[in-house]
Design a protein around this motif. Structure first.
Motif, PDB file in Angstrom:
ATOM      1  N   ALA A  88     -28.781 -17.483   5.872  1.00 44.29           N
ATOM      2  CA  ALA A  88     -27.370 -17.287   6.212  1.00 44.29           C
ATOM      3  C   ALA A  88     -26.877 -18.348   7.180  1.00 44.29           C
ATOM      4  O   ALA A  88     -25.705 -18.758   7.138  1.00 44.29           O
ATOM      5  N   TYR A 141     -33.215 -13.625   4.813  1.00 42.70           N
ATOM      6  CA  TYR A 141     -31.751 -13.575   4.757  1.00 42.70           C
ATOM      7  C   TYR A 141     -31.110 -14.250   5.955  1.00 42.70           C
ATOM      8  O   TYR A 141     -30.199 -15.074   5.820  1.00 42.70           O
ATOM      9  N   ASN A 193     -25.057  -8.152   0.769  1.00 42.05           N
ATOM     10  CA  ASN A 193     -24.202  -9.202   0.221  1.00 42.05           C
ATOM     11  C   ASN A 193     -22.885  -8.644  -0.323  1.00 42.05           C
ATOM     12  O   ASN A 193     -22.107  -9.374  -0.932  1.00 42.05           O
ATOM     13  N   PHE A 199     -27.768 -17.487   0.394  1.00 42.61           N
ATOM     14  CA  PHE A 199     -28.497 -16.231   0.284  1.00 42.61           C
ATOM     15  C   PHE A 199     -29.251 -16.213  -1.038  1.00 42.61           C
ATOM     16  O   PHE A 199     -28.890 -16.891  -1.988  1.00 42.61           O
TER      17      PHE A 199
END
Length: 244
Positions: free
Chosen positions: A50, A46, A166, A55
């Motif tokens: 990012a 992640y 998220n 993602f």
């Protein structure tokens, strides 16, 4: 980096239902934990994505179950990315018990999403390359699930504890919602053998989802969830579950 990654898990009270059996939502959770650890070793977790404004998201899961592990067991998950398709990054997982017997297997379709506008980025345009492996025992990619007319209806609102990092409803939570549609007596008398879930749109906090479900003549449970907006009706997820 080896294309096949293995991770062990102990099934605890946090993973099981009132009968001590591994919940289907926790099957998805353990699968994501193993895949996430593997992605981290590939520098595709992640945080790494990012930084590139991306993602990972899951669009479809299919799981076949030999038996549900019980509380106190230790299981070993083997996972590997399959060859990338035009739109997705398929990943296979097989889980084994302490005696080396298979307990479940799955295929998951992962896609890359833009972190800001939430649009899907095709692999060919993402700059993310994943080397795929085929061992010959992979499940076929799950197909989409067409909308159905189903006889049972209820509604449920997305709450804070349904959300992931998220800021949308985590895909494992959908299986908990589905499991709550059926009473404990049904779960006591039936064994889960296979389920497919398609994730079609994001669900956000405080959004109300309309759930429709029912068994077809072949004994398969179908579930559809929709969200009503001012100008349209959006399909959020669909599932097909087989019991014996």
């Amino acid at each position: 980096m080896e294309p096949i990654f293995a991770q062990e898990f102990e099934i605890t009270d946090l993973h099981v239902d009132c009968r001590g059996r591994l919940l289907p939502s926790k099957i998805l959770y353990l699968m994501q934990e193993a895949a996430g650890t593997h992605f981290a070793k590939l520098s595709m977790d992640y945080d790494a994505l990012a930084q590139r404004g991306l993602f990972w998201a899951i669009t479809r899961n299919k799981v076949q179950i030999t038996r549900l592990p019980m509380r106190g067991e230790k299981i070993r998950l083997e996972t590997w990315p399959m060859p990338t398709t035009r739109v997705a990054y398929p990943r296979s997982i097989v889980a084994y018990d302490g005696n080396g017997n298979e307990v479940f297997r799955s295929i998951t379709l992962w896609v890359l999403m833009d972190l800001n506008n939430r649009s899907m980025i095709l692999p060919g345009k993402s700059g993310i390359s994943v080397e795929g492996t085929l061992r010959g025992n992979e499940l076929a990619s799950p197909l989409g699930l067409p909308a159905r007319t189903l006889e049972n209806h209820s509604s449920r609102c997305v709450r804070f504890t349904d959300l992931d990092r998220n800021s949308h409803m985590n895909n494992t939570k959908y299986m908990d919602w589905i499991w709550d549609l059926l009473p404990s007596g049904f779960h006591a008398e039936h064994n889960l053998r296979e389920f497919t879930v398609c994730y079609l749109n994001e669900a956000r906090e405080n959004q109300e989802l309309k759930l429709a479900w029912g068994f077809t003549e072949d004994g398969i449970l179908h579930v559809d969830a929709n969200r009503q907006t001012e100008d349209k009706d959006e399909r959020i997820f669909a599932a097909k579950i087989l019991f014996d």
